[in-house]
Design a protein around this motif. Structure first.
Motif, PDB file in Angstrom:
ATOM      1  N   LYS A  81      63.221 101.101  37.377  1.00  0.00           N
ATOM      2  CA  LYS A  81      63.857 102.359  36.979  1.00  0.00           C
ATOM      3  C   LYS A  81      62.870 103.487  36.683  1.00  0.00           C
ATOM      4  O   LYS A  81      63.285 104.579  36.330  1.00  0.00           O
ATOM      5  N   ARG A  82      61.575 103.237  36.784  1.00  0.00           N
ATOM      6  CA  ARG A  82      60.620 104.299  36.492  1.00  0.00           C
ATOM      7  C   ARG A  82      59.492 104.345  37.517  1.00  0.00           C
ATOM      8  O   ARG A  82      59.307 103.405  38.287  1.00  0.00           O
ATOM      9  N   SER A  83      58.798 105.474  37.505  1.00  0.00           N
ATOM     10  CA  SER A  83      57.688 105.656  38.442  1.00  0.00           C
ATOM     11  C   SER A  83      56.364 105.536  37.702  1.00  0.00           C
ATOM     12  O   SER A  83      56.254 105.891  36.522  1.00  0.00           O
ATOM     13  N   PHE A  84      55.366 105.030  38.395  1.00  0.00           N
ATOM     14  CA  PHE A  84      54.027 104.870  37.856  1.00  0.00           C
ATOM     15  C   PHE A  84      53.035 105.545  38.793  1.00  0.00           C
ATOM     16  O   PHE A  84      53.190 105.486  40.015  1.00  0.00           O
ATOM     17  N   ASP A  85      51.999 106.155  38.217  1.00  0.00           N
ATOM     18  CA  ASP A  85      50.899 106.595  39.066  1.00  0.00           C
ATOM     19  C   ASP A  85      49.804 105.541  39.022  1.00  0.00           C
ATOM     20  O   ASP A  85      49.877 104.564  38.266  1.00  0.00           O
ATOM     21  N   ALA A  86      48.769 105.752  39.844  1.00  0.00           N
ATOM     22  CA  ALA A  86      47.717 104.732  39.966  1.00  0.00           C
ATOM     23  C   ALA A  86      46.942 104.554  38.659  1.00  0.00           C
ATOM     24  O   ALA A  86      46.451 103.458  38.370  1.00  0.00           O
ATOM     25  N   GLU A  87      46.823 105.617  37.873  1.00  0.00           N
ATOM     26  CA  GLU A  87      46.140 105.501  36.572  1.00  0.00           C
ATOM     27  C   GLU A  87      46.864 104.515  35.661  1.00  0.00           C
ATOM     28  O   GLU A  87      46.245 103.651  35.030  1.00  0.00           O
ATOM     29  N   GLU A  88      48.182 104.668  35.576  1.00  0.00           N
ATOM     30  CA  GLU A  88      48.965 103.799  34.691  1.00  0.00           C
ATOM     31  C   GLU A  88      48.927 102.350  35.171  1.00  0.00           C
ATOM     32  O   GLU A  88      48.804 101.416  34.369  1.00  0.00           O
ATOM     33  N   LEU A  89      49.023 102.159  36.477  1.00  0.00           N
ATOM     34  CA  LEU A  89      48.987 100.798  37.018  1.00  0.00           C
ATOM     35  C   LEU A  89      47.612 100.171  36.787  1.00  0.00           C
ATOM     36  O   LEU A  89      47.519  98.993  36.407  1.00  0.00           O
ATOM     37  N   SER A  90      46.560 100.950  36.984  1.00  0.00           N
ATOM     38  CA  SER A  90      45.208 100.442  36.725  1.00  0.00           C
ATOM     39  C   SER A  90      45.037 100.114  35.247  1.00  0.00           C
ATOM     40  O   SER A  90      44.365  99.126  34.897  1.00  0.00           O
ATOM     41  N   ALA A  91      45.636 100.916  34.377  1.00  0.00           N
ATOM     42  CA  ALA A  91      45.546 100.666  32.937  1.00  0.00           C
ATOM     43  C   ALA A  91      46.175  99.322  32.573  1.00  0.00           C
ATOM     44  O   ALA A  91      45.679  98.609  31.692  1.00  0.00           O
ATOM     45  N   LEU A  92      47.258  98.969  33.251  1.00  0.00           N
ATOM     46  CA  LEU A  92      47.899  97.678  32.973  1.00  0.00           C
ATOM     47  C   LEU A  92      46.985  96.519  33.361  1.00  0.00           C
ATOM     48  O   LEU A  92      46.906  95.512  32.644  1.00  0.00           O
ATOM     49  N   VAL A  93      46.292  96.656  34.475  1.00  0.00           N
ATOM     50  CA  VAL A  93      45.337  95.616  34.882  1.00  0.00           C
ATOM     51  C   VAL A  93      44.175  95.551  33.897  1.00  0.00           C
ATOM     52  O   VAL A  93      43.758  94.470  33.465  1.00  0.00           O
ATOM     53  N   LEU A  94      43.652  96.701  33.507  1.00  0.00           N
ATOM     54  CA  LEU A  94      42.539  96.743  32.557  1.00  0.00           C
ATOM     55  C   LEU A  94      42.937  96.161  31.208  1.00  0.00           C
ATOM     56  O   LEU A  94      42.155  95.447  30.562  1.00  0.00           O
ATOM     57  N   LYS A  95      44.161  96.455  30.770  1.00  0.00           N
ATOM     58  CA  LYS A  95      44.643  95.917  29.501  1.00  0.00           C
ATOM     59  C   LYS A  95      44.733  94.398  29.553  1.00  0.00           C
ATOM     60  O   LYS A  95      44.406  93.703  28.588  1.00  0.00           O
ATOM     61  N   SER A  96      45.148  93.858  30.705  1.00  0.00           N
ATOM     62  CA  SER A  96      45.215  92.408  30.883  1.00  0.00           C
ATOM     63  C   SER A  96      43.816  91.794  30.828  1.00  0.00           C
ATOM     64  O   SER A  96      43.598  90.757  30.184  1.00  0.00           O
ATOM     65  N   LEU A  97      42.852  92.421  31.483  1.00  0.00           N
ATOM     66  CA  LEU A  97      41.469  91.929  31.465  1.00  0.00           C
ATOM     67  C   LEU A  97      40.879  92.005  30.060  1.00  0.00           C
ATOM     68  O   LEU A  97      40.141  91.106  29.630  1.00  0.00           O
ATOM     69  N   LYS A  98      41.207  93.055  29.328  1.00  0.00           N
ATOM     70  CA  LYS A  98      40.739  93.197  27.944  1.00  0.00           C
ATOM     71  C   LYS A  98      41.281  92.054  27.084  1.00  0.00           C
ATOM     72  O   LYS A  98      40.534  91.436  26.300  1.00  0.00           O
ATOM     73  N   ALA A  99      42.569  91.747  27.238  1.00  0.00           N
ATOM     74  CA  ALA A  99      43.172  90.654  26.475  1.00  0.00           C
ATOM     75  C   ALA A  99      42.543  89.309  26.832  1.00  0.00           C
ATOM     76  O   ALA A  99      42.306  88.463  25.955  1.00  0.00           O
ATOM     77  N   ASP A 100      42.243  89.107  28.123  1.00  0.00           N
ATOM     78  CA  ASP A 100      41.595  87.857  28.545  1.00  0.00           C
ATOM     79  C   ASP A 100      40.218  87.716  27.899  1.00  0.00           C
ATOM     80  O   ASP A 100      39.839  86.628  27.445  1.00  0.00           O
ATOM     81  N   ALA A 101      39.457  88.817  27.856  1.00  0.00           N
ATOM     82  CA  ALA A 101      38.122  88.766  27.265  1.00  0.00           C
ATOM     83  C   ALA A 101      38.194  88.483  25.765  1.00  0.00           C
ATOM     84  O   ALA A 101      37.366  87.742  25.215  1.00  0.00           O
ATOM     85  N   GLU A 102      39.170  89.068  25.100  1.00  0.00           N
ATOM     86  CA  GLU A 102      39.318  88.828  23.661  1.00  0.00           C
ATOM     87  C   GLU A 102      39.714  87.388  23.377  1.00  0.00           C
ATOM     88  O   GLU A 102      39.230  86.768  22.422  1.00  0.00           O
ATOM     89  N   ALA A 103      40.578  86.835  24.225  1.00  0.00           N
ATOM     90  CA  ALA A 103      40.964  85.432  24.053  1.00  0.00           C
ATOM     91  C   ALA A 103      39.792  84.495  24.340  1.00  0.00           C
ATOM     92  O   ALA A 103      39.626  83.462  23.682  1.00  0.00           O
ATOM     93  N   PHE A 104      38.959  84.867  25.302  1.00  0.00           N
ATOM     94  CA  PHE A 104      37.815  84.028  25.689  1.00  0.00           C
ATOM     95  C   PHE A 104      36.704  84.047  24.636  1.00  0.00           C
ATOM     96  O   PHE A 104      36.071  83.026  24.359  1.00  0.00           O
ATOM     97  N   THR A 105      36.466  85.217  24.054  1.00  0.00           N
ATOM     98  CA  THR A 105      35.343  85.359  23.121  1.00  0.00           C
ATOM     99  C   THR A 105      35.747  85.274  21.656  1.00  0.00           C
ATOM    100  O   THR A 105      34.903  85.003  20.797  1.00  0.00           O
ATOM    101  N   GLY A 106      37.013  85.525  21.373  1.00  0.00           N
ATOM    102  CA  GLY A 106      37.443  85.573  19.983  1.00  0.00           C
ATOM    103  C   GLY A 106      36.997  86.847  19.278  1.00  0.00           C
ATOM    104  O   GLY A 106      37.089  86.952  18.053  1.00  0.00           O
TER     105      GLY A 106
END
Length: 566
Positions: A81-106
């Motif tokens: 129901k909504r539109s995304f630009d490439a910045e927002e989509l890239s931010a979602l990927v970056l946010k996922s990678l950030k969460a993975d790093a925090e889980a890996f390192t504590g």
């Protein structure tokens, strides 16, 4: 904690600097690569990575990949129901990678070094920074992808001879020529093509297979959006298979029926001839800009998943007349290099002796007018001030004069690009300078560009003989504090001496003048020629050219003064 992130077109990865080396971060399912894919569920839930990639064939209207190609543009994609630009989509990927790093390192991740294609322009780099900020990251630095790969490769090899990084990813192609010496990883030149990657080879594979897939044209009944995703997935599978075998099945299944054909490696290579030819231009440009012969390259280092294709490796072997170096993991090198840069920013003791120098990927300059041959002037012509592949940080100056009598103002449009007309380049800003009214050509302006590795461009315009000066700062990121900008401007101020006035050059010129006065005949002629060559080098404002000419002048003076005392 600062992490390194390879934000890729097809896959992304994160890495950290730990225990004296870069370490890849596994994601939530244990993989080291996270597909750059986003999907929206029926209830509005967001899927990122492999979960999104797996939904693409079944939910094509709710899933998107390869959006990195559109970062820095106004293009959007509707997901649910909504539109995304490439910045927002890239931010979602970056946010996922950030969460993975925090889980890996504590540990909490606060900052990141994010890689970008070497040929990303100002808009694309700013958009990448904004994506990082949307993901809750302070983007400490953007680093060019081949530079990151070179950093990972270079600190291991400590090579003296230059090597070339050949980076063909899912959506972009980059080339960098790098030298490593005495703890310095120096990029000599970068070039690239932002519209060439594995996705384009997939498209050619579809062009080859699609006509043979369905003679009865039953597939024309399929929803076009669904069919595109079925073909794309089949092409990706077949391309990977062709990396291991001489032929591959190209198969899709729709409405319970299988549609299949076979594609040979030879047919694939013939179909990709134009794409393979496009690999040559950035290579030739980087060699030409660095003034390095192909024979002088110690290695051809392959980076990016698309370099696994045999047709690409054969093309590289033909291009360079030797086999490339495939010891670096093509999918991991960029993220590992970003982690090395993160370690450098964190001032890790294990990296005290490693220093990275990069280059300006695009030419920077202003617009000007030139005579049109009919008594008038043609405006909108690009006047370069800092050429592409100039080592940064750097400061360069050009001079401009008025065209009209009693002109009251000079207007400098600031541009980035390689086109002769500024309409084909990216406008970064504009600076207006008042001037005293005088006859045409009687007022000149000194326009100085100073540029650093963080993306800060400072433009200073001075009207000689007056107290008129104007200054413009163009920053590649939106979250600099005023204090940080002033700190970086102070660092750039140290570069604004003309090369002739720098202490080492001034000392050599003084010695040369003394020697010229002290000798006669042939020896004086030799000194005069050497001084002329050095002064010509100073006029280029190129540190490397100046250094080489200074060494030659000193050698001439040493030879002559040594002869005098024999």
């Amino acid at each position: 904690m600062i992490i390194g992130i390879d934000l890729g077109t097809t896959n992304s990865a994160a890495a950290i600097w730990r225990d004296g080396g870069p370490v890849l971060v596994p994601n939530s399912i244990g993989d080291l690569l996270t597909p750059s894919a986003v999907s929206i569920g029926d209830k509005g839930e967001v899927f990122v990575g492999m979960a999104a990639r797996e939904r693409q064939p079944t939910h094509p209207r709710h899933t998107v990949t390869a959006f990195k190609r559109y970062i820095g543009t106004q293009q959007t994609v509707a997901l649910g129901k909504r539109s995304f630009d490439a910045e927002e989509l890239s931010a979602l990927v970056l946010k996922s990678l950030k969460a993975d790093a925090e889980a890996f390192t504590g540990e909490e991740v606060t900052g990141a070094v994010i890689t970008v294609p070497a040929y990303f322009n100002d808009r694309q780099r700013k958009a990448t920074r904004r994506a990082g900020q949307l993901a809750g990251l302070k983007v400490e630095r953007l680093i060019n992808e081949p530079t990151a790969a070179a950093l990972a490769f270079g600190i291991q090899t400590r090579e003296q001879e230059p090597f070339l990084v050949f980076d063909l990813g899912g959506g972009t192609f980059d080339v960098s020529i790098v030298e490593v010496f005495e703890g310095v990883v120096e990029v000599r030149a970068s070039a690239g093509d932002n519209r060439l990657g594995g996705e384009d080879f997939n498209a050619r594979l579809i062009d080859i297979a699609r006509p043979k897939l369905d003679p009865g044209k039953e597939l024309e009944k399929v929803d076009p959006v669904v069919l595109v995703e079925l073909l794309r997935a089949a092409a990706e599978r077949a391309r990977r298979k062709l990396s291991e075998a001489d032929e591959a099945d190209f198969t899709i299944v729709w409405d319970g029926r299988e549609y299949s054909t076979t594609v040979s490696s030879l047919a694939f290579e013939d179909g990709c001839a134009q794409l393979l030819q496009r690999l040559r231009d950035p290579v030739l440009r980087s060699l030409r800009d660095s003034n390095i012969r192909v024979e002088a390259l110690s290695e051809i280092v392959l980076v990016g998943g698309a370099t696994r294709m045999p047709i690409v490796r054969r093309a590289i072997t033909r291009m360079f007349g030797r086999f490339p170096n495939a010891t670096v993991h093509p999918d991991h090198a960029v993220a590992l290099g970003a982690a090395v840069q993160a370690g450098l920013l964190a001032r890790d003791s294990a990296l005290e002796e490693v220093r990275l120098t990069d280059v300006c990927p695009f030419t920077l300059g202003v617009d000007m007018a030139e005579p049109d041959g009919r008594g008038g002037y043609r405006s909108g012509i690009f006047s370069p001030i800092i050429d592409r592949n100039t080592a940064i940080p750097t400061s360069r100056v050009n001079y401009y004069t008025t065209l009209s009598d009693n002109q009251r103002e000079l207007r400098f449009g600031i541009y980035q690009g390689e086109a002769r007309e500024v309409a084909g380049n990216v406008k970064l800003g504009e600076l207006k300078v008042p001037i005293p009214p005088k006859p045409a050509g009687h007022v000149s302006a000194e326009c100085r560009f100073s540029y650093d590795s963080s993306g800060l461009l400072e433009v200073d315009v001075t009207i000689p003989g007056t107290e008129i000066t104007r200054n413009l700062v163009i920053v590649d990121e939106s979250d600099f504090t005023a204090a940080q900008i002033e700190e970086r401007r102070a660092a750039l101020a140290k570069l604004k001496l003309h090369p002739r006035d720098e202490a080492e050059n001034a000392a050599v010129l003084a010695r040369a003048a003394r020697c010229y006065e002290g000798f006669t005949g042939m020896q004086r002629d030799m000194i005069g020629q050497a001084i002329g060559a050095f002064e010509g080098a100073l006029s280029t404002q190129d540190p490397r050219v100046i250094r080489e000419a200074r060494v030659a002048l000193v050698a001439t003076l040493d030879q002559i003064e040594g002869e005098r005392f024999l």
